[in-house]
Design an enzyme around this catalytic site. Structure first.
Site: not given
Ligand code: ATP
Ligand code: MN
Ligand code: MN
Length: 372
Positions: A212, A214, A296
């Protein structure tokens, strides 16, 4: 080097990209299997066994010298130095790999039906080991086809996880991350030109790919960051598939291997972003080809920024160990929000990560050196 990586031919320490996984290295194991398998099983002592493997592998990865024989393992903490059953187990696996180039035990785990199915199931966004185990043991499920076919009820997040399974299990490349970073930065600026955006997670540690992306969002003036996340999301609305719940749902998303005490209370968003492939490949201009990417966003007030930066840069194991060290050696409770003395309850404000290391009487470690 992680425990399972040690291949006689490639034992040199790599500072950056050390935790990139199998796709950037030609090793037989990615390094996480033994730890992962223990967490998948989730039986008595699973956490402790997983931690022992992680510690052993972190030791090997951080070791500055090439490890070629049993003798080299002798003085390593959590492997040869510690005289416990768990350290002995780590050493045994390490020695197997040193002499054979692979480990029968790890091979058995990898080829086993349990590990394979658990890996598949926990690869679904929103599915942790607990649900995956139930599917495997109680419902006899083995494959993603079983998940589709068995008519089991999925939450909205989990159904998105199924729908975008392949995309979400394809690593995000640095160039893709950079592209998204620019877009989020632009949206932040449009909302308020004083907002700051800071890369954290694996990419800050220098990895060239990640599961992902962040990003921390902050404002130089305390309090002025409040309410901005909704506005940023609104600006990027057309690019989101899913914008998570604003509160912490990381219990589900972190696959359960996160003790609740390590969770923080920042306003955040675990989103799925719609990455348009034409942003990087002009040949695709005008075509609606895109891939789903996990993003995120974490909003932090200025006075906690340094702590949030440290807490969100990872790795998970680095965070666990530095917090354990702070508590046991320094009697200080360290979180992503700040730190305070256990005895006096006094808080320690910090402006930079360096100050936090200093307060803990630790030598500073750059993000790329936190890859354990
Ligand atoms: P990858 O490249 O695979 O994403 P990563 O190190 O970036 O690896 P993440 O799961 O994205 O892993 O988490 C980044 C860091 O943020 C972790 O190391 C952890 O310390 C911290 N973190 C993640 N989730 C939470 C949470 N819910 N609360 C507090 N800290 C968290
Ligand atoms: Mn990450
Ligand atoms: Mn993350």
């Amino acid at each position: 080097k992680k425990l399972m990586d040690i291949q006689p031919s490639q034992l040199l320490k790599r500072k950056v990209d050390a935790d990139d996984g199998p796709s950037t290295k030609k090793s037989r194991y990615s390094g996480d299997e033994a730890e992962e398998h223990a967490l998948f099983r989730g039986d008595a002592n699973a956490e402790a066994r997983a931690l022992a493997f992680r510690r052993g592998s972190a030791t090997l990865k951080a070791h500055p010298k090439e490890i070629v024989c049993e003798e080299d393992l002798k003085n390593l903490p959590y492997i040869g130095l510690t005289n416990s059953a768990k350290a002995g187990h780590c050493k045994m696996v390490a020695m197997e790999i040193l002499s054979e180039g692979f480990s029968d035990e790890v091979e058995d785990v990898l080829n086993g039906s349990f590990y394979k199915s658990m890996k598949l199931f926990t690869g679904i966004f929103g599915i942790g080991p607990q649900t995956a185990r139930k599917w495997y043991h109680d419902l006899g499920m083995r494959t993603l086809e079983d998940v589709k076919g068995k008519n089991i009820s999925l939450t909205y997040e989990q159904s998105l996880g199924m729908e975008h399974y392949d995309d979400l299990n394809t690593p995000i490349k640095l160039e893709e991350a950079e592209c998204i970073i620019k877009m989020v930065e632009k949206a932040c600026n449009e909302v308020c030109d004083e907002l700051t955006m800071t890369l954290v997670g694996g990419f800050r540690r220098g990895k060239s790919q990640g599961h992902d992306l962040d990003l921390l969002i902050s404002h130089p003036e305390d309090g002025k960051e409040k309410g901005k996340l909704v506005l940023i999301i609104e600006k990027l609305k057309e690019h989101f598939i899913y914008t998570g719940r604003k509160m912490d749902v990381s219990n589900n998303l972190n696959k359960g291997n996160f003790a609740s005490s390590t969770m923080d209370n920042f306003e955040k968003c675990f989103s799925i972003f719609k990455f348009n492939k034409s942003w990087l490949n002009s040949n695709l201009e005008g075509k609606a080809e895109w891939k789903a990417v996990r993003l995120d966003l974490i909003v932090v007030p200025s006075h906690q920024f340094a702590y949030a930066l440290l807490g969100w840069t990872g790795t998970k194991h680095f965070e666990r160990e530095i917090r354990r060290y702070a508590r046991t050696e320094m009697k200080i409770v360290l979180t992503s929000h700040g730190m305070h003395s256990l005895d006096t309850k006094q808080n320690f404000p910090a402006e930079t990560e360096e100050e936090i290391f200093q307060k803990l009487q630790l030598e500073y470690r750059a993000p790329s050196e936190r890859c354990c």
